[in-house]
Structure formats: C-alpha cells, structure tokens
Write an enzyme that holds these catalytic residues in place. Structure first.
Site, PDB file in Angstrom:
ATOM      1  N   LYS A  72      -2.014  -8.439  -7.423  1.00 24.37           N
ATOM      2  CA  LYS A  72      -2.838  -8.476  -6.344  1.00 24.37           C
ATOM      3  C   LYS A  72      -2.555  -7.378  -5.269  1.00 24.37           C
ATOM      4  O   LYS A  72      -1.303  -7.314  -4.795  1.00 24.37           O
ATOM      5  CB  LYS A  72      -2.686  -9.724  -5.599  1.00 24.37           C
ATOM      6  CG  LYS A  72      -3.990  -9.822  -4.626  1.00 24.37           C
ATOM      7  CD  LYS A  72      -3.575 -10.681  -3.140  1.00 24.37           C
ATOM      8  CE  LYS A  72      -2.641  -9.775  -2.109  1.00 24.37           C
ATOM      9  NZ  LYS A  72      -3.545  -8.767  -1.693  1.00 24.37           N
ATOM     10  N   PRO A  73      -3.288  -6.260  -5.620  1.00 27.63           N
ATOM     11  CA  PRO A  73      -2.942  -5.054  -4.901  1.00 27.63           C
ATOM     12  C   PRO A  73      -3.306  -5.276  -3.452  1.00 27.63           C
ATOM     13  O   PRO A  73      -3.972  -6.149  -3.152  1.00 27.63           O
ATOM     14  CB  PRO A  73      -3.906  -3.920  -5.522  1.00 27.63           C
ATOM     15  CG  PRO A  73      -4.808  -4.560  -6.088  1.00 27.63           C
ATOM     16  CD  PRO A  73      -4.417  -5.852  -6.413  1.00 27.63           C
ATOM     17  N   GLU A 107      12.149  -1.776  11.679  1.00 18.94           N
ATOM     18  CA  GLU A 107      11.890  -0.463  10.968  1.00 18.94           C
ATOM     19  C   GLU A 107      10.792   0.137  11.831  1.00 18.94           C
ATOM     20  O   GLU A 107       9.503  -0.749  11.799  1.00 18.94           O
ATOM     21  CB  GLU A 107      11.741  -0.550   9.579  1.00 18.94           C
ATOM     22  CG  GLU A 107      10.817  -1.618   8.949  1.00 18.94           C
ATOM     23  CD  GLU A 107      10.823  -1.826   7.496  1.00 18.94           C
ATOM     24  OE1 GLU A 107      11.476  -1.121   6.914  1.00 18.94           O
ATOM     25  OE2 GLU A 107      10.116  -2.870   7.098  1.00 18.94           O
ATOM     26  N   GLU A 114      10.807  -8.354  -2.202  1.00 19.99           N
ATOM     27  CA  GLU A 114      11.623  -6.921  -1.684  1.00 19.99           C
ATOM     28  C   GLU A 114      10.832  -6.712  -0.383  1.00 19.99           C
ATOM     29  O   GLU A 114       9.687  -6.358  -0.284  1.00 19.99           O
ATOM     30  CB  GLU A 114      11.262  -5.999  -2.836  1.00 19.99           C
ATOM     31  CG  GLU A 114      12.101  -4.782  -2.610  1.00 19.99           C
ATOM     32  CD  GLU A 114      11.204  -3.603  -2.126  1.00 19.99           C
ATOM     33  OE1 GLU A 114      11.681  -3.577  -0.723  1.00 19.99           O
ATOM     34  OE2 GLU A 114      10.652  -2.853  -2.581  1.00 19.99           O
ATOM     35  N   LEU A 115      11.748  -6.802   0.736  1.00 15.69           N
ATOM     36  CA  LEU A 115      11.078  -6.968   1.904  1.00 15.69           C
ATOM     37  C   LEU A 115      11.752  -5.654   2.831  1.00 15.69           C
ATOM     38  O   LEU A 115      11.993  -4.700   2.418  1.00 15.69           O
ATOM     39  CB  LEU A 115      11.526  -8.286   2.504  1.00 15.69           C
ATOM     40  CG  LEU A 115      11.199  -9.483   1.813  1.00 15.69           C
ATOM     41  CD1 LEU A 115      11.486 -10.839   2.431  1.00 15.69           C
ATOM     42  CD2 LEU A 115       9.735  -9.659   1.564  1.00 15.69           C
ATOM     43  N   GLY A 170       6.850  -6.382   0.292  1.00 12.93           N
ATOM     44  CA  GLY A 170       6.105  -6.337   1.716  1.00 12.93           C
ATOM     45  C   GLY A 170       7.074  -6.719   2.950  1.00 12.93           C
ATOM     46  O   GLY A 170       8.098  -6.577   2.673  1.00 12.93           O
ATOM     47  N   SER A 171       6.311  -7.004   3.960  1.00  7.98           N
ATOM     48  CA  SER A 171       7.011  -7.406   5.031  1.00  7.98           C
ATOM     49  C   SER A 171       8.106  -8.631   4.961  1.00  7.98           C
ATOM     50  O   SER A 171       7.651  -9.594   4.051  1.00  7.98           O
ATOM     51  CB  SER A 171       6.214  -7.428   6.363  1.00  7.98           C
ATOM     52  OG  SER A 171       5.571  -8.690   6.185  1.00  7.98           O
ATOM     53  N   TRP A 199       0.730  -1.193  -0.061  1.00  6.57           N
ATOM     54  CA  TRP A 199       0.023   0.147  -0.157  1.00  6.57           C
ATOM     55  C   TRP A 199       0.810   1.170  -0.057  1.00  6.57           C
ATOM     56  O   TRP A 199       0.310   2.311  -0.255  1.00  6.57           O
ATOM     57  CB  TRP A 199      -0.936   0.138   1.075  1.00  6.57           C
ATOM     58  CG  TRP A 199      -0.332  -0.248   2.470  1.00  6.57           C
ATOM     59  CD1 TRP A 199      -0.201  -1.509   3.030  1.00  6.57           C
ATOM     60  CD2 TRP A 199       0.724   0.494   3.302  1.00  6.57           C
ATOM     61  NE1 TRP A 199       0.567  -1.546   4.283  1.00  6.57           N
ATOM     62  CE2 TRP A 199       1.154  -0.220   4.606  1.00  6.57           C
ATOM     63  CE3 TRP A 199       0.887   1.768   3.151  1.00  6.57           C
ATOM     64  CZ2 TRP A 199       1.710   0.376   5.339  1.00  6.57           C
ATOM     65  CZ3 TRP A 199       1.724   2.598   4.170  1.00  6.57           C
ATOM     66  CH2 TRP A 199       2.355   1.631   5.308  1.00  6.57           C
ATOM     67  N   ASN A 200       2.126   1.214   0.521  1.00  2.00           N
ATOM     68  CA  ASN A 200       2.881   2.314   0.596  1.00  2.00           C
ATOM     69  C   ASN A 200       3.188   2.950  -0.766  1.00  2.00           C
ATOM     70  O   ASN A 200       3.574   4.203  -0.756  1.00  2.00           O
ATOM     71  CB  ASN A 200       4.069   2.234   1.539  1.00  2.00           C
ATOM     72  CG  ASN A 200       5.065   1.208   0.912  1.00  2.00           C
ATOM     73  OD1 ASN A 200       4.997   0.340   0.038  1.00  2.00           O
ATOM     74  ND2 ASN A 200       6.192   1.236   1.477  1.00  2.00           N
TER      75      ASN A 200
HETATM   76  C1  SIN Z   1      11.121   3.097  -3.171  1.00  2.00           C
HETATM   77  O1  SIN Z   1      10.896   2.442  -4.274  1.00  2.00           O
HETATM   78  O2  SIN Z   1      11.912   4.046  -3.375  1.00  2.00           O
HETATM   79  C2  SIN Z   1      10.509   2.282  -1.968  1.00  2.00           C
HETATM   80  C3  SIN Z   1       9.774   0.954  -2.171  1.00  2.00           C
HETATM   81  C4  SIN Z   1       9.313   0.432  -0.806  1.00  2.00           C
HETATM   82  O3  SIN Z   1       9.336   0.980  -0.002  1.00  2.00           O
HETATM   83  O4  SIN Z   1       8.885  -0.867  -1.062  1.00  2.00           O
END
Ligand code: SIN
Length: 491
Positions: free
Chosen positions: A188-189, A393, A264-265, A242-243, A164-165
């Site tokens: 899948k959003p 984080e 990508e975590l 995601g996480s 979502w970010n």
């Molecule tokens: C980014 O692409 O700069 C950040 C990506 C993320 O927070 O997963």
C-alpha cells in the site's frame, strides 16, 4: 479514469507509467470507479489520476494473496531467488524512467532519485541471496529417544504500508525479504507517490512473479484500507514505515488479532561535533545527512551539537556550504534541494522556525519559504532544548545548531527524546568513539559518517522509533516463523 499523464512524453516512461492498481496479476480499477489525483510538488500540476481502492477491493486482494501463498511458499528458495534477481535486473535496466517518475511525484532531486533506484534494487539483490540461507537448527535433545530440529517457514501474507519520502526503497526493503521467505505481498503506497510503486510492480510482473504474489493497493482511503490490512486475519504480518503517531494506531489495530508487526517510525537525530573532530569531514557529513531529500528522511540530522572550541569554525564552514545549495525543481539537473512534499509539510517547517525564533534562535542562513512548496535551506544558531525543533523532527531543510562544552552533558541532551532511530558524532579519539557510541540511546550510530543507510546493515530504531530491523542478515527473520519439530521414539 485511466488518465494518461500530461507529462508522459517528458518522462518517456512508456509502459512503466501505470494508473490502475495491480491485484492478482491484473491491472484494475476500484470496484466503485473512484480515482484520485497525484500531484507534482515542484509545480502543483496533476501528474496522473489513479485507481482509488476501497475496503472491499482490499479484502479481495488479500484473499487472492492468501490463495497464492501455498504454491509460492512451496517453490524452491532457488526459484524465488531467480525471480528476485530478474526483478532486480529489470529495475536497474529502467533506472532512468523510475528516477524520473519518482522525482515527478515526490519532488526528490534527480540525482537522489537515481541513487534511490540503486539503493532500492540493492535490497532485492541482497534478499535474493539471503533467500537460500534461511537455515534452521539441530538442537541436542533432552532425552536419548528424541531429535529436535528447528525450521523457518514463510510467515504468510505480508502487508506493507510505505512512505512518500522513499517511494521505491521502502517497498523493496520490506517486500524483498518477504518474497525471499515465500510470502505474497500487498503493497500500500502512500497517496502522494503511487506511480513508482505501480512501475516496480509492472517490472515484477515482467520478472515473472505469479498472479497474487505481488499486489499494489493504490488508495486515498487510507483509514479504511489500513484498518482492513490490520484486522484481516489472513494478513499475518504488517510492516510499516511512517510517523510514530500512525505506527501506534496501526499497532493498536493489529492487537485485535495479534498480528506480527514491524514499525520504522520517526526520529530526532542528534549530530555531535566534538572538539577533536575533523571539522571539514563533519561539515560534509552534516550536509549529506541534513539536506538529503530536502530534509525529509527519518534519519536526517535534526539537532546539531557543536563543541564550544570548534563552534566558530564549524558554523563558518557549514553556513557557507548551506548558502551555496541550489534549490529548484528536482527534474533540473544540478538542483540540490527540491520542494517539500505538501502544504502540510511546509506548514510544519514554518511552525518550527517561528517557535525557535520566538524562543531566541537566530537565523544565520535562509529562514524563508519561497514560492510554491520550496523552503530556503536554513541554519539557526542559539538553539535551545525548549524549542519545538529540539523535540520533534522538523522534516525539512532547517538545521538548528546548539553549543555544548562537556561530553556527558551532550550525551544527556542527545538522549533526551522519546525517539531512538539514527544518531551521528564526529571525533578522532578512539576511546571516545566507543564510549559515545555505546552511550547513545539509538538503533543506529554514524561515527565520522553522515550516510549510514545500506542494504547490508540492520536499519531500525529503539524507543518510540519502532520495532524490528530491516535489511541485512537480520531482516529476513521478521518474515519467517520458527517451528520446533520434536521427533520421538528414536531407538
Ligand atoms: C533511509 O533508508 O535511509 C531513510 C528511510 C526513511 O526516512 O524512512
């Protein structure tokens, strides 16, 4: 079910505002009629009610994507590049509507949402260009009567699970290379931000992608849908952002059919200011990295290490800049920090703060939640390694500052985490720049720079921050399979 959002007039988004899922070229409800609400984190209002697909719907979508694969794979790279270029142009043409939809559902401030449309579109443009360069190799053979060639082929149906970010850019960073390589995609959003995904799918439809090639699965039934995407053998690749905890679960689920996976975590980014740094530049970099998306990115600064000799100067300038940040609804022009995404996100920030205060940290700026999902941008001093905020984080606008005296000591502290996504440092000594960049155990290092994300560079982490790289000339490799051809009997 197909509710028209109350805020449609405000948005002026017209046909981009979709509430049905997009499967096999059709806008569709869930077979059982289920739906879920999407909320505006700035106000708590329901923005729209969206189709809530279940496992059977997803199975059908996977079948359709698989059926679409041969024709899409076999069209020329130039044809695929043209589709991607048209899609890119449409996204940029509709930048304002997309940005407003994004802000409305994720709370990101409007200037950042506009920036994300540009950032997200850039991946499509980049991979439209890369589509035509998926070259193979000719290898000198081991015997005279043979010829050896390596070709790269589309991997097959690709499923993407996105966060979502970055409601737009994390989709395009994954589907850009997949489509360029000839793979149909299932997007899948997240439950929080399906509207941006549906809007970009509408633009993909307008761009002319054939039915079944781009699909969007909206759902709140994340566990069952995720399981189907992992276990269905027709899905050949899963790409997730995601996480770390969810990434590990997906990896275990994908092990059942040895599905290829990119992850990508989470991160825990250190930001080091050495005694020879340009302190003003370091403050600017820290502000850009720490408060982007209200501190909710995987590459946001999580730990600020400042050398004893420039500590007072840095703290003074940084805390003034943080105090001046304007917090509010992201739709109001001039807002710099929006709300957090959810009560859960807010509770995590409070937990980190309480833990830090209990262990001796001091609040220099901020330190309180505001009404709703807002949290005042915060600077903590006297932070120490035993605090939760040093280990995990925070995903919010809280900046803990640690004091250090020695280069070797700070590298050890920076590397003392299971994560390895982004890291940053500021120094004017070129020898130190090389030395520290090489010593940091991270996939990405910003040297005198707090904003490192771009389509031209490989984004990704090491250790528990993930597997694979996205963007750049390397990104497409993760969506192709190498095939070795051995021609015998050549005289
Ligand atoms: C980014 O692409 O700069 C950040 C990506 C993320 O927070 O997963």
């Amino acid at each position: 079910m197909n509710t028209i959002p109350a805020s449609e007039e405000l948005l002026g988004a017209g046909p981009l505002l979709r509430t049905r899922a997009y499967l096999n070229g059709t806008w569709t409800d869930a077979a059982d009629g289920a739906a879920f609400d999407v909320f505006n984190p700035a106000t708590g209002e329901v923005v729209a009610t969206v189709a809530d697909l279940g496992r059977d719907d997803v199975r059908r979508a996977i079948g359709a994507a698989h059926d679409a694969w041969p024709a899409f794979r076999d069209c020329t790279a130039k044809d695929r590049a043209s589709l991607l270029k048209r899609w890119n142009a449409l996204i940029l043409e509709h930048k304002e509507e997309l940005a407003r939809i994004m802000t409305l559902e994720c709370g990101k401030v409007l200037t950042e949402s506009r920036g994300e449309v540009d950032y997200g579109a850039a991946f499509i443009e980049w991979f439209a260009e890369e589509a035509r360069r998926t070259y193979g190799d000719v290898i000198p053979a081991n015997t005279k009567d043979k010829r050896i060639v390596v070709i790269r082929q589309s991997i097959g149906v690709v499923a993407t699970i996105t966060p979502w970010n970055f409601p737009l850019a994390m989709i395009t960073r994954k589907v850009g290379p997949a489509l360029a390589a000839g793979s149909p995609v299932l997007i899948k959003p997240p439950t929080e931000t399906p509207l941006t995904a549906l809007a970009v799918a509408y633009l993909a439809e307008q761009a002319g992608f054939p039915p079944g090639v781009v699909n969007v699965i909206t759902t709140s039934r994340n566990a069952e849908v995720g399981l189907e995407l992992c276990e269905n053998p027709l899905v050949r690749k899963l790409s997730f952002t995601g996480s770390t905890a969810t990434g590990k679960l997906l990896m275990r689920q994908c092990a059942s059919n040895l599905k290829k996976i990119s992850l990508e975590l989470g991160g825990n980014a250190p930001f080091i200011v050495f005694e020879d740094a340009d302190v003003d530049a370091a403050v600017k970099g820290a502000m850009a990295s720490k408060f982007r998306n209200s501190g909710q990115t995987c590459v946001c600064v999580n730990r600020l290490y400042v050398h004893d000799r420039v500590y007072d100067e840095f703290i003074d300038k940084f805390s003034k800049a943080v105090s001046a940040l304007r917090v509010g609804n992201g739709l109001d022009e001039g807002t710099q920090v929006g709300p957090l995404i959810s009560e859960k996100g807010l509770a995590k920030v409070k937990r980190h703060l309480d833990d830090a205060l209990a262990k001796g940290a001091k609040v220099l700026v901020g330190g309180q939640a505001l009404e709703g999902l807002y949290f005042r941008p915060t600077v903590l001093t006297d932070a120490t390694a035993d605090m939760l905020i040093a280990q995990d984080e925070v995903f919010g606008p809280v900046a803990p500052v640690f004091r250090f005296r020695d280069e070797r000591e700070v590298i050890e502290l920076a590397n003392a985490t299971p994560y390895g996504l982004a890291s940053y440092f500021y120094s004017r000594d070129i020898a130190r720049c090389w030395r520290v960049a090489e010593a940091l155990d991270y996939g990405m290092v910003g040297i005198n720079d707090g904003m490192i994300s771009t389509e031209v560079a490989p984004f990704g982490g090491i250790k528990e921050s993930g597997i694979g790289r996205e963007g750049s000339k390397y990104g497409i490799d993760y969506f192709t399979e190498l095939k070795y051809l051995c021609f015998g009997g050549i005289s």
